[in-house]
Design a protein around this motif. Sequence first.
Motif, mmCIF file in Angstrom:
data_model
loop_
_atom_site.group_PDB
_atom_site.id
_atom_site.type_symbol
_atom_site.label_atom_id
_atom_site.label_comp_id
_atom_site.label_asym_id
_atom_site.label_seq_id
_atom_site.Cartn_x
_atom_site.Cartn_y
_atom_site.Cartn_z
ATOM 1 N N GLU A 164 0.829 -1.196 0.000
ATOM 2 C CA GLU A 164 0.000 0.000 0.000
ATOM 3 C C GLU A 164 0.868 1.252 0.000
ATOM 4 O OE1 GLU A 164 -0.878 -1.798 3.954
ATOM 5 O OE2 GLU A 164 0.983 -1.887 2.760
ATOM 6 N N SER A 165 0.291 2.362 -0.442
ATOM 7 C CA SER A 165 1.011 3.617 -0.518
ATOM 8 C C SER A 165 0.015 4.769 -0.475
ATOM 9 C CB SER A 165 1.852 3.693 -1.794
ATOM 10 O OG SER A 165 1.030 3.629 -2.945
ATOM 11 N N GLY A 166 0.525 5.987 -0.348
ATOM 12 C CA GLY A 166 -0.302 7.176 -0.420
ATOM 13 C C GLY A 166 -0.459 7.946 0.872
ATOM 14 N N GLY A 167 0.098 7.446 1.968
ATOM 15 C CA GLY A 167 0.006 8.159 3.227
ATOM 16 C C GLY A 167 0.850 9.420 3.227
ATOM 17 N N GLY A 168 0.670 10.225 4.265
ATOM 18 C CA GLY A 168 1.420 11.456 4.380
ATOM 19 C C GLY A 168 0.902 12.319 5.506
ATOM 20 N N LEU A 169 1.390 13.554 5.544
ATOM 21 C CA LEU A 169 1.000 14.539 6.546
ATOM 22 C C LEU A 169 0.097 15.576 5.898
ATOM 23 C CD1 LEU A 169 1.277 15.915 9.333
ATOM 24 C CD2 LEU A 169 3.339 17.029 8.441
ATOM 25 N N VAL A 170 -1.078 15.778 6.466
ATOM 26 C CA VAL A 170 -2.031 16.751 5.930
ATOM 27 C C VAL A 170 -2.646 17.555 7.064
ATOM 28 C CG1 VAL A 170 -2.588 15.364 3.890
ATOM 29 C CG2 VAL A 170 -3.951 15.119 5.975
ATOM 30 N N GLN A 171 -3.151 18.724 6.719
ATOM 31 C CA GLN A 171 -3.903 19.539 7.666
ATOM 32 C C GLN A 171 -5.316 19.000 7.823
ATOM 33 O OE1 GLN A 171 -3.206 23.041 8.848
ATOM 34 N NE2 GLN A 171 -1.076 23.066 8.170
ATOM 35 N N ALA A 172 -5.912 19.239 8.981
ATOM 36 C CA ALA A 172 -7.307 18.878 9.183
ATOM 37 C C ALA A 172 -8.167 19.461 8.065
ATOM 38 C CB ALA A 172 -7.795 19.369 10.540
ATOM 39 N N GLY A 173 -9.082 18.641 7.569
ATOM 40 C CA GLY A 173 -9.918 19.038 6.454
ATOM 41 C C GLY A 173 -9.364 18.669 5.091
ATOM 42 N N GLY A 174 -8.129 18.209 5.047
ATOM 43 C CA GLY A 174 -7.503 17.848 3.796
ATOM 44 C C GLY A 174 -7.892 16.464 3.324
ATOM 45 N N SER A 175 -7.281 16.040 2.217
ATOM 46 C CA SER A 175 -7.603 14.766 1.589
ATOM 47 C C SER A 175 -6.343 13.988 1.241
ATOM 48 C CB SER A 175 -8.406 14.987 0.302
ATOM 49 O OG SER A 175 -9.647 15.614 0.555
ATOM 50 N N LEU A 176 -6.484 12.671 1.226
ATOM 51 C CA LEU A 176 -5.457 11.759 0.746
ATOM 52 C C LEU A 176 -6.135 10.612 0.017
ATOM 53 C CD1 LEU A 176 -3.061 11.373 3.826
ATOM 54 C CD2 LEU A 176 -2.487 12.482 1.655
ATOM 55 N N LEU A 199 -6.623 -1.246 -5.497
ATOM 56 C CA LEU A 199 -7.635 -0.878 -4.513
ATOM 57 C C LEU A 199 -7.338 0.528 -4.022
ATOM 58 C CD1 LEU A 199 -9.979 -1.876 -2.523
ATOM 59 C CD2 LEU A 199 -8.093 -2.304 -0.918
ATOM 60 N N TYR A 200 -8.382 1.331 -3.812
ATOM 61 C CA TYR A 200 -8.211 2.709 -3.379
ATOM 62 C C TYR A 200 -9.018 2.998 -2.118
ATOM 63 C CZ TYR A 200 -6.619 3.372 -8.195
ATOM 64 O OH TYR A 200 -5.961 3.272 -9.395
ATOM 65 N N LEU A 201 -8.537 3.968 -1.352
ATOM 66 C CA LEU A 201 -9.322 4.572 -0.285
ATOM 67 C C LEU A 201 -9.170 6.083 -0.416
ATOM 68 C CD1 LEU A 201 -11.126 4.013 2.209
ATOM 69 C CD2 LEU A 201 -9.072 4.342 3.608
ATOM 70 N N GLN A 202 -10.224 6.743 -0.868
ATOM 71 C CA GLN A 202 -10.241 8.189 -0.942
ATOM 72 C C GLN A 202 -10.696 8.729 0.406
ATOM 73 O OE1 GLN A 202 -9.369 10.302 -3.591
ATOM 74 N NE2 GLN A 202 -9.563 11.871 -1.996
ATOM 75 N N LYS A 222 -17.935 7.111 7.689
ATOM 76 C CA LYS A 222 -19.037 7.192 6.736
ATOM 77 C C LYS A 222 -19.256 8.637 6.288
ATOM 78 C CE LYS A 222 -21.746 3.160 8.141
ATOM 79 N NZ LYS A 222 -22.990 2.685 8.802
ATOM 80 N N GLY A 223 -19.402 8.811 4.992
ATOM 81 C CA GLY A 223 -19.610 10.128 4.434
ATOM 82 C C GLY A 223 -18.340 10.879 4.124
ATOM 83 N N ARG A 224 -17.196 10.390 4.612
ATOM 84 C CA ARG A 224 -15.917 11.056 4.375
ATOM 85 C C ARG A 224 -14.961 10.220 3.531
ATOM 86 N NH1 ARG A 224 -12.594 12.030 8.499
ATOM 87 N NH2 ARG A 224 -13.397 10.326 9.805
ATOM 88 N N PHE A 225 -14.989 8.896 3.710
ATOM 89 C CA PHE A 225 -14.085 8.003 2.988
ATOM 90 C C PHE A 225 -14.864 7.215 1.947
ATOM 91 C CE2 PHE A 225 -10.777 7.256 6.618
ATOM 92 C CZ PHE A 225 -10.631 8.619 6.767
ATOM 93 N N THR A 226 -14.204 6.871 0.850
ATOM 94 C CA THR A 226 -14.806 6.056 -0.192
ATOM 95 C C THR A 226 -13.822 4.982 -0.628
ATOM 96 O OG1 THR A 226 -16.108 7.939 -1.011
ATOM 97 C CG2 THR A 226 -15.883 6.027 -2.459
ATOM 98 N N ILE A 227 -14.256 3.726 -0.572
ATOM 99 C CA ILE A 227 -13.434 2.622 -1.040
ATOM 100 C C ILE A 227 -13.860 2.248 -2.459
ATOM 101 C CG2 ILE A 227 -14.949 0.795 -0.130
ATOM 102 C CD1 ILE A 227 -12.381 -0.763 0.599
#
Length: 124
Positions: A6-18, A79-82, A65-70
């Motif tokens: 898996e990949s795509g992690g990181g540091l983000v501000q509250a309210g941001g997206s990965l 496989l993705y997790l938005q 729920k309502g924030r993440f989408t698989i």
Amino acid sequence: QVQVMESGGGLVQAGGSLRLSCTHSGSRFDAYAMGWFRRIPGKAREGVSCINWSGDTTYYSDSVKGRFTISRDNANKTLYLQMNGLKPEDTAMYYCAVELGAPTQCMEYDVGYWGQGTQVTVSS
């Protein structure tokens, strides 16, 4: 043996997206239900979101729920997790999971293979 990455992690501000991504070495990508779990230090891994082999059945924990989408792209074997609207309490190591007998339950003990994890840190 199936190897998972898996990949795509990181540091983000509250309210941001990965967006997290996962692949595995199985000869047929669509042969397995898959999912995303996360571990907060000192606690067991919890199911965040899981999906069946075809993508028509999903599970989400109440906290996301309502924030993440698989989603899954079987043709491209990914496989993705938005993750949108990230909160500090989402900070965790996120793991891709392969082979679940009951993806609608998304339970840690039901997983056959694990990735090594990707760190997500959300600052306030």
